[in-house]
Each structure stands twice: as C-alpha cells, then as structure tokens.
Scaffold this motif. Structure first.
Motif, PDB file in Angstrom:
ATOM      1  N   UNK A   1       0.819  -1.226   0.000  1.00 24.82           N
ATOM      2  CA  UNK A   1       0.000   0.000   0.000  1.00 24.82           C
ATOM      3  C   UNK A   1       0.849   1.271   0.000  1.00 24.82           C
ATOM      4  N   UNK A   2       2.148   1.145   0.211  1.00 22.79           N
ATOM      5  CA  UNK A   2       2.983   2.352   0.299  1.00 22.79           C
ATOM      6  C   UNK A   2       4.371   2.045  -0.230  1.00 22.79           C
ATOM      7  N   UNK A   3       4.930   2.999  -0.936  1.00 25.06           N
ATOM      8  CA  UNK A   3       6.319   2.890  -1.376  1.00 25.06           C
ATOM      9  C   UNK A   3       7.155   3.852  -0.538  1.00 25.06           C
ATOM     10  N   UNK A   4       8.259   3.343  -0.021  1.00 23.36           N
ATOM     11  CA  UNK A   4       9.166   4.154   0.800  1.00 23.36           C
ATOM     12  C   UNK A   4      10.472   4.339   0.037  1.00 23.36           C
ATOM     13  N   UNK A   5      10.869   5.587  -0.127  1.00 23.56           N
ATOM     14  CA  UNK A   5      12.196   5.867  -0.690  1.00 23.56           C
ATOM     15  C   UNK A   5      12.897   6.911   0.179  1.00 23.56           C
ATOM     16  N   UNK A   6      14.222   6.965   0.076  1.00 22.46           N
ATOM     17  CA  UNK A   6      15.003   7.978   0.789  1.00 22.46           C
ATOM     18  C   UNK A   6      15.773   8.792  -0.241  1.00 22.46           C
ATOM     19  N   UNK A   7      15.907  10.093   0.034  1.00 18.03           N
ATOM     20  CA  UNK A   7      16.680  10.967  -0.851  1.00 18.03           C
ATOM     21  C   UNK A   7      17.431  11.974   0.031  1.00 18.03           C
ATOM     22  N   UNK A   8      18.789  11.928   0.118  1.00 21.13           N
ATOM     23  CA  UNK A   8      19.644  10.950  -0.456  1.00 21.13           C
ATOM     24  C   UNK A   8      19.324   9.573   0.110  1.00 21.13           C
ATOM     25  N   UNK A   9      19.745   8.544  -0.615  1.00 19.58           N
ATOM     26  CA  UNK A   9      19.553   7.192  -0.101  1.00 19.58           C
ATOM     27  C   UNK A   9      20.596   6.891   0.965  1.00 19.58           C
ATOM     28  N   UNK A  10      20.501   5.681   1.494  1.00 16.47           N
ATOM     29  CA  UNK A  10      21.418   5.227   2.529  1.00 16.47           C
ATOM     30  C   UNK A  10      22.836   5.027   1.991  1.00 16.47           C
ATOM     31  N   UNK A  11      22.995   5.054   0.654  1.00 16.57           N
ATOM     32  CA  UNK A  11      24.341   4.987   0.080  1.00 16.57           C
ATOM     33  C   UNK A  11      24.727   6.311  -0.571  1.00 16.57           C
ATOM     34  N   UNK A  12      24.019   7.362  -0.211  1.00 11.77           N
ATOM     35  CA  UNK A  12      24.397   8.681  -0.687  1.00 11.77           C
ATOM     36  C   UNK A  12      23.985   8.983  -2.123  1.00 11.77           C
ATOM     37  N   UNK A  13      23.307   8.052  -2.759  1.00 12.36           N
ATOM     38  CA  UNK A  13      22.825   8.297  -4.126  1.00 12.36           C
ATOM     39  C   UNK A  13      21.560   9.156  -4.071  1.00 12.36           C
ATOM     40  N   UNK A  14      21.196   9.713  -5.220  1.00  9.24           N
ATOM     41  CA  UNK A  14      20.005  10.570  -5.259  1.00  9.24           C
ATOM     42  C   UNK A  14      19.084  10.159  -6.406  1.00  9.24           C
ATOM     43  N   UNK A  15      17.812  10.528  -6.286  1.00  3.46           N
ATOM     44  CA  UNK A  15      16.841  10.310  -7.362  1.00  3.46           C
ATOM     45  C   UNK A  15      16.804  11.552  -8.242  1.00  3.46           C
TER      46      UNK A  15
END
Lengths: 337, 337, 337, 337
Positions: free
Chosen positions: B133-147
C-alpha cells in the motif's frame, strides 16, 4: 474434476470421523485440558521419546507459527527464515502483525542454507538492528523438498553457536518423514529442535496441529499466549480425539506414505513424458514445468495451483497429493499428458 | 581526531542556538501548537507551494518513519522499499513492531527500481499475502545516491497505477537537493509524493524533522498517532524555533551545500589517488574502498564507520561530511592517504 | 497573561542553556554513548547510591513509560495502576498500542491502594485473564499527591509477595521529594523500586527523563527496545549535558523547591479566601474548586487547565507552578480572587 | 457428575454431526469459499433480511471479537464496553495485544448503560486520549441478562450521535433471542448494529461463529485481517456445513429454547427453595447465591463454576444449561438443594 490443488480438500480420514462420532456426547472440560488431549499428548511424548515435552494443540498452522513466535521472542528479536518460508509469504504478515521482523535468506529450493545464518549474525551487530533469536524451517519445505539429518544437525550447530532457537514447521511432516529420501525420525527432530509441530490438517484430520515445546525456556505460561491469540479451541477435545487416532497406531505415517506414493507415481509419469521440474521434491508436492498450452488444457479437468511463469512459453504448476488421492486419478492425469 | 563518522556529531548551527536562547523564556502552550511551530509550518508551506499541506514536527527520523506508517496503513497493508532502506535495516524493526511488513526489493545503489513495484504487485495477489500500500524511498539514499526527477516521476506513475502512497524519507534532503547532480526541487517533491519529511537533525539542528502530509487521506487525526508513539515533544516550540531559523532565509540549503562541497573535495581527492568507490554518491556520504592496512592506519586519526569487506584485501568505509566540517579537516584526510 | 497551565511553558533554566551552549561544538558519538551521558549517569548513580544501576536518557515521559513496559513485559503480562495514572488516561493508549493491558484500580486521590493489588491478583487467576506483572505509580501523582515512605514500603511488600515489578513515574519527582510533607529520598526510591525515572522536562530541562533500571532482569538489551520505539536521540549528549547540570550540584532539587514554594503560597492564599480543593496536594499542582463565574473571570488573565465540573455551580481547575514561576505572578493571582 | 459448567461440554448436535459425515469426502476449495459456506451465508442473509451483508465464519469467539476490532479500528481508536464484557476480562488481553484500549464503564448486570457513552465521549476530548470509535455489547451478557429493543435502539442513537460503530457479541444469541423476556429479532439486530456475530460453539456446533458485517465501511479487505490473525480455517466448509444445518430449518432457535427451558426450570426450582440470585438472568446462565457449605456439598456431584464470595457466609455460583442438558439432570439438582 480431479483435485490436486491441496492436501486439505476433503474432510477427515474415516477413522478420525468415527472417533469423533463415538465420543460426541462425552462431557468434558474445555480448552484442551480434557482426557483425550492428555492421552494424545502422552502418545506423542512416547513416540518422540521426550517425556519432558509440553504439547499444545492448535486448529491451524498460521496460528501455531505466530503464536509460538509471539511467545518465544522479545519485541526486538527476529526470526531467520528462507525467503520462501510460509511465514514470509503466505500468512499475510501474521508474524509482523505481532511485532517481529523476519530476516530472509536467499534460496532456490526453499531450504535454509546454514552458512546464511552466519552472515545474518555478522550483519546484525548492535542495537540499531533487530536481534536474530530464532531459526524457522519447514519440513517438507514450501517447495516439497526435505532436510536430511546432516543438514538439520548443521543448522542446530549454528543455533547453538549463536544462541538461537530452532523451530520446525511440520505442516507436512508426515510426507517428509515417509519420503523415500528421508533419513530423519520424529525422535531426531525432537532432539534437534527447540520446538516443532506435527501437522494434522494436511494429513487426514479435520484440522489440527500438535505443537511440541522441548526447550524449557519456551514453556512458561504458553497457554496465556494461546488464549490471547484466540488459539484455544473451546471444545479442545476435538483436537485430542483426532491426534489420539493418528498416533495410537501408525495411521499418521500410513497417510503420509499414501500421499507420497501417489506423488512418486505422478512424478515418474511426468518425467517419463520428458517434462522437467523446478526442483527435486521427494514428497507430496511436485512442481512440473509445462508448455503454456498444456497448462491451459489441464485446467479443464484438473484443479491445481499455478506457481509462476518460466520464461514466456512455459509455466510451473503445483500438484499436491494427499491421504485421499485415489490411484486412478493419478493414472488419469498421466494419461492426459 | 577528525570526525567523519556522521553528520550529527556537533550541537546546532550557531544561528539556531541563538534563536533558542533568544526565545528561551517565552511562555507558550506545548505539543507543537505554539506560534513558532505555526510560523515554521507557514514558511515551509510557502517554500513548497502547498498551502494545503499539514506539517508535523518530530524529534527524530525513526519516530517520523514508523509513526507515519502506523498512521497511514491498515494492519494487513505493507510497505515496499529497497533492501538497503533505513527502515529495513537500521531502525531495529520499528515498523514491524507496529505490525507492518516491509517488502524489500533488490538494489545495489540503495535506490528503488520502479519495475520492482510491478513485480511485488504481481506476487501479492490475494488475502494470503500482505497487501502492498505504500512505497518508501530515501533521498539521499542510505548509500548517498540521489533520485532525479524522471525517476521520481516514474515511481509516482506506478504508485498511481496500483493505488500506493509514496513516502520520501528526507533525513538528508538538504544534501540531496543541493547535490551537483540534482534536478529536483522541494516543490517537485511536494507534487510527486503523498508525504515526505525534511530532515533537520543531520543538517544543523539540535534535532528535528518536519513531516509534510499532502494527500488528504493521510491527515486525519494524525496527532493522535503522534502522541501514541511518544512523538509529541512537550516543549514543541523548540522544533518550531529551529525550523523557523532554517527556513526563514536560505540556511537550510546553505548548510547542505557546505556539506556537499566538503564531500566533493574529499571524493575528488580520493579518486585522484586512484581509489574507487562502491557507488557513485554525489552527496555528503561517500563510500571509498581502501586496502585493509590503510583502513587500520586511518582509524588512528579519523573517526568513521566501516561498511563491510570487499574481498579479503580491501574494505569499504563511509565518510560523512556535514554543515560543520572544516575544510582543513578534508585537506588533512587527503594528505593522509 | 499569567501562565499556570503547566510546568513546561518555558525553555530551559539558564544554567542548562549555558551548558548546552558551552558544549555545542564538541564532537561526539551519538545515541547516548558520549562522555556527557556517561558522566550524568555516574552523578545519578552516586546520588542514588546504586553503582549497579543502568541509566538511559529519554526525551519525554510517554516514551519512557511505554518503552519500559514494552521491554519489561511478555505479551500476556499486564500493568496494575490507579485509574487516574497518566498511562491510563493521557498517553493516547501508548501502552495498549504495544500490546499490554492496564488493569486499573479505583482511587480518589490518584494514589494506588496496596490492598487493591491483592484483589487484582485474586481475580486474574488463570490463562483466560492477563497476568499482572508490574505495578505503576507516579510521584507526585497526577493529582499532585505524594507517597510517603510507609506507603511505598507497603506497595513493595505486595510486589514481592506476588512477583510484580514496581515502576515509579517521576515526571514530577523534584516536586515530590522537596514537598514539605515528603519523607522519601532518592536513595529510598532506588531501594524500593525495580525501575523509576527522574523527570527533567517538568523541572527546568529543555526536555529529558533519566530512566534508572535497578532490577537486573530488566536491563538486558534495553537499548534495542529504545531504538525500536524511536527513543534514542541522535545527539544524545544533549540529554547528558542537561542531567549533568541538574545533578552536579543541587540544581535539580532547588528548582523543585521553588515550584513547591510558589504552590504553597498560592494554596494558602486560596484557602485563606475560603475556597476548598478536590484533594490535598502538597506539591506544585493544586486543584482548587471555584464558582463557575470566577473561573470565567480568571480565564481572562490566567492560562490554566480545567479539570471538570463539581456539581452545577462550581468547577475544579488546575494551577501548576514551576521553577520559572515568578512570585509576583502568584501574588497577582491571589489578588484577583 | 452433572455438567452445568458450560454450554460447550459435548460435541455437536447429532444433525450437525450427520451433515459433517454426509459431506466428508466432498472435495472443495479451502478457506471459506466453498459451496457450503456460500449456502450458509445465503441462508443467514435471508433470515436477517440483509442481502447486502458480508458473512465470515470463525472457529471461536475470541478470534471473532479481536479480529473484528483489529479490522475496524485505526491504532488510536478505542472500544467502549461494560466492565464485565468478555473482551475486558476473559480473553487474556487479546484486544490490547492488537493495540486497542477498551474503555470500561461501570455495571452491575453486565449491561452497558447508554448514558455512560456520553460520559466517555466528554472525557476523551483531544489527542492526548484514545478516541472512542466502537461500542461493544454482548447479548446475552456475561451475566445472562439480555437487552430489550428499546435499550438497543437507545444505544444505537448514541452511536449515531458520536460516530461510533455498534458491535454485538452473540456467543449466546440463541439463548437471548428465545428468552421469555426477549422482544428482539435477528432482523432487529441486523438493523441496529454495524456488525454482530451469531454463536454456534455454545449452541450445538462443534465450533463456529458467523460474523455479519452490515456497515459497508467495515467490509473492505476483511479477509486479509482474518488470514493475518490465523482465523481462516483451511477446511472452511466445516463451518459452512454446520451453519447450513443450524439455519436451514429452525434448529438454531430450537436448541436455544431447550437450553432456556432447562434454565427456567432450574431457576424456579432454586427460587422456590428460598435462594436468591445476583442478577435476574432470563437465559441459559443463572447465578444463584448459596451458603458456603451447600456449595461444597454440590461440588461433589455437579460440575459448575464459582463466581465469587458474597460476604463471608455465601458464594455466588454459575449454572449453565445447554441444548444437551437432560431434564432429569435439572430435576436431580433441584432435589439436591
């Protein structure tokens, strides 16, 4: 329609139904403290040679699994399981719903690789991670594969090394223990695990799973947790009567043997036609790969589950045999191919 | 000792400390309903061009993530996240502790691949599975990458297709939005997500995260859940004062820029010496791979985290820069190599 | 407007703010393992004469209470508390949200009657009931009353008899221990309870509660549970610095004393005008009963909470004094009556 | 030994056992989607005149209650129930274990007083409290009392006023609806509640409760929650077959009537000897008060539960009659007195 969809399509084996009928008007206390439950527990304890075990009867497997995990673990403790394990996939998050993370390990045959336990422990190093505390395995697995004694001993060794409980889901234990490739006994399992359950629902009972608690740490006030998860059957003796019937002679193993014999016949028939399987499963579940058109054809006269596509032209399906599968059904399926 | 261990080693940026001192003896109601919280929320709403947003202030990120998930989902609903996501790894099972399964997808750079959403939906077909029911993303991610924007739009499209909420963990959003490779704005994020948070703890605040609720379905009685998880700070205005300071001018972005500049300098210095990285991370976290002996040597004068072995001769470590990292520290590290 | 609404209307006592400013640019590891937290813990252990205690710092009281209960109890175990206890009423079901029932006992002054523990134990006789395992009390209570030493010893005796943990919520412990009617010391409390917390938020800190674990059974892997509930502050040293300041000299008790002195002055002033109180509360919370019209009049110039109607003509209200309450405010309130 | 301990001492009514035997070797899909479940649901929908209802079959009452509450409520929402309600006392905290507080109201006869709903709403005013969202009642209650139509309508009115769901636990609904004092019909209950269940376990089934969902808000994805709590019986048709038998003619009501007739005979016999009862219960549970010596004497030949002491000389006990209670047993008990 030939039913190879699951091993719980019918009611109970006639002997079980007879026993339920014969005891129907007996009056007894509820919630599993009646003479039939006590007797069934005694029969099982004798069979596993563990007079010290605690035995609790449940109606179904999802209940048994998550109630056990709820009782065994503290809130930050987690379960390690192969990614195909029933609790990770087909129980609608029942374990997480009671607060526990399942750490999954990669697998192709649904078996847990002991080395993956080391890797999980290495990663979960401090309080920013959940703490692995229990290993969950199924025998037979969700892909019909089985553990041999050396494998189970190896997993036990890792559990001892890291202070983990070992729990075995025996929903299809009858099929596992009577598999032609099996070298484990009920007594081995009772020596090598901290807790396991003997499945009745998929082996001739109307319903019922017998949970065996072996590690004394896991026994304390277990009935409180059972009641809290709604797992305590009011007319508990229905479970006792069924397991009495399964274990007073050899019925439990005979039913497993029949299911396996039907599966072997079917497997050999399919192989003889040149089809392959996604894994070698010497038990009552087999997973052949068929061309898409054949699958469509088979669906007209057989009820079965579809596992998933294999490339674009083929599909893997699941056939399950049971204590009730007639030999002529198997023959008909082979003839259809 | 040079600190490159994390971006929350110090207290607050001096402007924030000044603001807290200046307002110290003001008297106000508690729990986030004071004038400073209202003002900080107004500043953020203006900045994201969403006057309709609800804004709630939290002390830390774990709280923000699991409180949101607890508020948004029904018991059988699950989160989809890349396997490296903070909630899957470093939050001690906080999401599962409140009942929800996280379905993980494979990833090498900690980013979520939109196609994996399709696959998750395909598998979770009925009531025997949790319901995504939900998508979770991080920005920056946990490896320092970005969307980038195209990627975020693509994920949004899948969420719309399947009726999923999109939530973005912005613990390090300042670094993401000021990365040289970034093409997203705060306003884009406020258009493309259902909820996200702007991290303060890792960008110059003593503590604090601002959660932005955009989808009206997610707003109802959110403060009840906050209170229930213990996330409502008694002297809530401490959070308001800090976010006022970060957003009244451009301080929030300036601090992120400084951290990124230090990281770029360090990354280029390391690359110039011929070392490689496990992933390209154009933000304030970088992950170089060094020979084991060098890692041992560096530990004598630098405080940093060790990610994991790469083969037997090398180790990947993490350097994190922050708003407070002095340029001379970076130069010293480069000289040390 | 005169603020008698709560004891957390302002920021921090100036000494605390100074200490935070002085240490602001120090670099340290996070999550409560820095030198300030260690020093603050050492100071408290010395003060309570329990070198064996484990001390953990939290941001707020709701977090502290439910995290402790989550860590201490198994799923079927329950808390006994007076019906007015903070956890039963004002924490939005945080304890139940983590799975535990609170068994409430009747009370008029918010204190727990030891005899009610016997009655609870008598009723909860088997696995169809939750199992009482912990007693929760607050000192001061939610109605500003306090426990004396004999009462606390009596509750301890029942806990020993029935195998119950005794936990004391000390959100307002400074006021309790400096009350003119108090005969308890911090050391007494550390001898008589299994765990308790020393409240900072309501006694001059920006925020912060120091949880003291005394019973060794309760200490194991407590930090895992803290992290899981989101209670581990990233910049943990902020808590250490504040408790260092409160406990290096006598500041903690001086602040409590001031609040009590203001409350006494106010209580005597109110009583002198002929008004009565719903209970005798010798601490910084008082609960006078006023005619409805007077309540309406007072609301124009004083900020306070309304407790509830007493009959149709009168209303009980709450006045709370704090470390920051100026004497002239109290005089103004008395003059207003 | 005469059994008046509970109404689930025996197996099933012979008609039910016959139906299970007759359908034993039928093959069907599992989990409640078979023809018998569909037919039983159709029979019940017709009986309650609500073609729009959703019907789900459970094995037991604790499961039904907490699964429903889990499905209906958000995490901060709470249940209002009389302090004697089964969910507050005898279900080992199952509701709290899934996160929800039960707000109890005082009661002497186990019935909920509608005015207490107003009072609960008044107190739970903001986000520092749980939010009342559902009213739970039982008919018959845990003390054998029943609701009349006017009372149920009055409770409904309050629920409408405050936006609360009304849920009725019908574990003993057969006895309630066939009580000589009853003026409610199944159709009334289906009009006045949002959800209720019809109990089979205590009225002649081996096991089984039929949950009726009436309010469309409560229906969505209910089967997911059922599976998650382990409430979905693999051989679901066992439940269908039993409810088909109970509802195809009038068996369900006839069994309730018999139990009530036996209870009336017993109640009148006891009253004629001059003994009194703790409450007037016109159903199959009665609660006489006897001198302690008589209780001790009765225990030698009758199995029953003891409710609690009444002063020092007397004891209140519980007698329960059932569909299976023979008239001669009742006569024997009366003769014993």
């Amino acid at each position: 329609m030939i039913f190879l969809r699951c091993d719980y399509s019918e009611g109970a084996h006639p002997q079980i139904l007879d026993a339920l009928t014969a005891t129907n008007m007996e009056q007894s206390v509820g919630y599993g403290e009646d003479p039939h439950c006590l007797h069934a527990a005694a029969l099982i304890k004798e069979r596993i040679a563990r007079a010290d075990a605690d035995i609790h009867f449940f109606v179904g497997g999802t209940q048994t699994n998550y109630t056990s995990i709820t009782a065994f673990l503290r809130p930050h403790e987690a379960v390690i399981a192969a990614a195909r394990a029933h609790i990770c996939v087909h129980e609608t998050g029942a374990v997480e719903a009671r607060g526990h993370k399942i750490i999954t390990t990669p697998t192709t045959d649904a078996k847990l690789n002991p080395d993956d336990i080391d890797e999980v422990i290495r990663i979960h190093e401090d309080e920013h991670f959940v703490k692995p505390k229990m290993v969950f395995i199924s025998d037979t697995t969700e892909l019909g594969t089985i553990y041999n004694k050396a494998e189970l001993q190896e997993i036990r060794k890792r559990c001892d090394k890291y202070g983990l409980y070992l729990y075995l889901d025996g929903a299809r234990l009858a099929s596992a223990l009577t598999s032609p490739e099996n070298d484990l006994t009920l007594q081995d399992i009772a020596q090598l695990t901290d807790a396991f359950y003997i499945g009745g629902t998929k082996n001739g009972a109307l319903f019922g799973e017998a949970l065996i608690l072996l590690n004394p740490e896991l026994k304390k006030e277990f009935r409180w947790i059972m009641k809290q998860t709604g797992s305590m059957l009011a007319k508990g003796r229905l479970l006792g009567v069924q397991f009495e019937t399964l274990f007073q002679d050899n019925l439990y193993f005979e039913l497993g043997q029949h299911a396996n014999r039907m599966a072997t016949m079917l497997r050999e028939g399919i192989a003889a036609k040149g089809y392959r399987f996604i894994t070698n499963s010497p038990s009552n579940q087999i997973f052949p790969i068929f061309p898409n058109e054949l699958v469509a054809e088979l669906e007209k006269s057989i009820s079965f589950e579809k596992e998933g596509p294999v490339g674009t032209q083929e599909y893997c399906i699941r056939f399950v045999t049971s204590w009730a599968t007639p030999e002529e059904d198997i023959q008909k399926v082979i003839d259809l191919l």
